[in-house]
Design an enzyme around this catalytic site. Structure first.
Site, PDB file in Angstrom:
ATOM      1  CE1 TYR A  58      53.710  17.230  30.982  1.00  0.00           C
ATOM      2  CE2 TYR A  58      53.911  17.584  28.621  1.00  0.00           C
ATOM      3  CZ  TYR A  58      53.249  17.804  29.800  1.00  0.00           C
ATOM      4  OH  TYR A  58      52.128  18.586  29.806  1.00  0.00           O
ATOM      5  CE  LYS A  97      49.540  15.916  45.926  1.00  0.00           C
ATOM      6  NZ  LYS A  97      48.528  16.146  47.005  1.00  0.00           N
ATOM      7  CG  ASP A 136      46.946  19.435  46.801  1.00  0.00           C
ATOM      8  OD1 ASP A 136      48.051  19.897  47.161  1.00  0.00           O
ATOM      9  OD2 ASP A 136      46.274  18.659  47.521  1.00  0.00           O
ATOM     10  CG  ASP A 182      50.319  21.022  30.783  1.00  0.00           C
ATOM     11  OD1 ASP A 182      50.307  21.932  29.933  1.00  0.00           O
ATOM     12  OD2 ASP A 182      49.557  20.038  30.746  1.00  0.00           O
ATOM     13  CG  ASP A 221      46.126  25.229  30.406  1.00  0.00           C
ATOM     14  OD1 ASP A 221      47.163  25.643  29.861  1.00  0.00           O
ATOM     15  OD2 ASP A 221      45.295  24.497  29.832  1.00  0.00           O
TER      16      ASP A 221
HETATM   17  C1  IPM Z   1      51.517  23.199  26.714  1.00  0.00           C
HETATM   18  C2  IPM Z   1      50.687  22.151  26.018  1.00  0.00           C
HETATM   19  C3  IPM Z   1      51.576  20.963  25.692  1.00  0.00           C
HETATM   20  C4  IPM Z   1      52.051  20.362  26.997  1.00  0.00           C
HETATM   21  C5  IPM Z   1      50.904  19.896  24.779  1.00  0.00           C
HETATM   22  C6  IPM Z   1      50.398  20.481  23.497  1.00  0.00           C
HETATM   23  C7  IPM Z   1      51.824  18.739  24.509  1.00  0.00           C
HETATM   24  O1  IPM Z   1      49.598  21.814  26.807  1.00  0.00           O
HETATM   25  O2  IPM Z   1      52.511  23.652  26.133  1.00  0.00           O
HETATM   26  O3  IPM Z   1      51.162  23.587  27.830  1.00  0.00           O
HETATM   27  O4  IPM Z   1      51.350  19.539  27.609  1.00  0.00           O
HETATM   28  O5  IPM Z   1      53.138  20.719  27.422  1.00  0.00           O
HETATM   29 MG    MG Z   2      49.376  22.986  28.543  1.00  0.00          MG
END
Ligand code: IPM
Ligand code: MG
Length: 367
Positions: free
Chosen positions: A141, A192, A225, A249, A253
């Protein structure tokens, strides 16, 4: 002195979910003696429209001076054409970096009432209580060099740099080990290392810190993975997971969907503990700005409301209040309130404001 809480609602559904969170904070001010002053400012696209930049220096300074920051969400198609460095997300990334919020705590909890909202079989997710600790201020990042260049042959080349140092790994791993000590005493570290040198270093350094200071905690390692697969197969095998910025990240999710909806997941981003015992902190729902439903009173405010609970717990040490709020959310779900994202066919759907009302109602109830 009153605690300073800075609200940054941002874009899309950010303002509506933040409105409900602010009502919840007000409830604790009025009924539980939570002495705080709320200030609201722009971030993301809203700040681009107002100030020309996704995070102004003035707002950044206020965020640094605050005891806690609450963020809604940033981004949306309206700002698709702004310069890359000035896109809404750049405001959020700058906040994380400049406040040094290196430890991102993303709990994934399956409420019994929502077991059926998950696409996974109830027996796979029932009772799930995971804590993902994502490194938030380094890795791909923020690594340099980065950018897009034109090569002599006319081809374009995009570059990002994934890097981690010993101290960056140690400080986030320490947060994971400390959390594990008050949970199930086990940490899984994901990288990884089979293809990335920074991943190999990650595994070595997590192991070194474990040996040096945290050998009372059980540590295991997995390639990211493989963990993505295991999280779908048997998520209850895990408790605290520590991983880098990018894998965190993605895996968070995925973990969100184990719970049925990303609309349920709060997060806390914490900086280093300073000499006076304080630490910078920002609280935000894991979901994004959801422009498709913005402004329609359809959003689920529970992730932001649960982020308020994390703020009470981690920034203000108000454990009883945090517990009370989490119980109120549970009761609201048990009473059958569902926003669209967590409703099954046939269930009655309420809007964002009505969901906030229901939580406030549950807060008032004694038990
Ligand atoms: C998160 C989001 C952010 C990230 C984006 C909005 C930049 O996906 O907080 O998980 O990738 O960190
Ligand atoms: Mg995210």
């Amino acid at each position: 002195m009153s605690a300073k809480v800075l609200l940054l609602p941002g874009d899309g559904i950010g303002p509506e979910v933040m409105r409900e969170a602010a009502r919840v904070i007000d409830w604790f001010k009025q009924h539980r003696g939570f002495d705080c002053v709320l200030t609201q400012r722009n971030v993301g696209g809203a700040a681009i429209d107002a100030d020309g930049v996704p995070l102004s220096d003035a707002v950044l300074a206020e965020a640094k001076a605050a005891d806690a920051v609450m963020l809604g969400a940033v981004g949306g198609p309206k700002w698709d054409k702004v310069a890359y460095d000035h896109r809404p997300e750049a405001g959020l990334l700058r906040l994380r970096k400049e406040m040094d919020l290196f430890a991102n705590l993303r709990p994934a909890i399956v409420f019994d009432e929502l077991v059926d909202a998950s696409t996974l079989k109830p027996e796979v997710v029932k009772g799930l209580d995971l804590m993902i600790v994502r490194e938030l201020t380094a890795g791909v990042y923020f690594g340099t060099p980065r950018g897009i260049e034109v090569l002599p042959n006319g081809e374009r080349r995009g570059v990002n740099t994934h890097s981690y140092t010993t101290s960056e790994i140690h400080r986030v791993a320490a947060v994971a080990f400390e959390l594990a000590r008050v949970r199930k005493k086990k940490v899984l570290s994901a990288e990884k290392g089979n293809v990335m040198d920074a991943g190999r270093l990650w595994r070595e350094e997590v192991t070194a810190l474990h040996t040096e200071k945290y050998s009372d905690v059980e540590l295991s390692h997995m390639y990211a993975d493989a963990l993505a697969m295991q999280l779908l197969r048997a998520p209850k095998n895990y408790d605290v997971i520590v991983t880098d910025n990018l894998f965190g990240d993605i895996l968070s999710d995925e973990a969100a969907m184990l719970t049925g909806s990303i609309g349920m997941l709060p997060s806390a981003s914490l900086g280093p503990v300073q000499a006076n015992g304080k630490r910078a902190a920002m609280y935000e729902p894991v979901h994004g700005s959801a422009p498709d439903i913005a402004g329609q009173d359809k959003a689920n405010p529970l992730a932001t409301i649960l982020s308020v609970a994390m703020m009470l717990r981690y920034s203000f040490n108000r454990t009883a209040d945090a517990d009370h709020l989490e119980r109120a959310v549970r009761k609201t779900l048990a009473a059958g309130y569902r926003t669209g994202d967590i409703a099954r066919t046939g269930e009655k759907v309420v809007g964002c404001t009505a969901m906030g009302d229901a939580v406030l109602h549950a807060l008032k109830a004694r038990s």
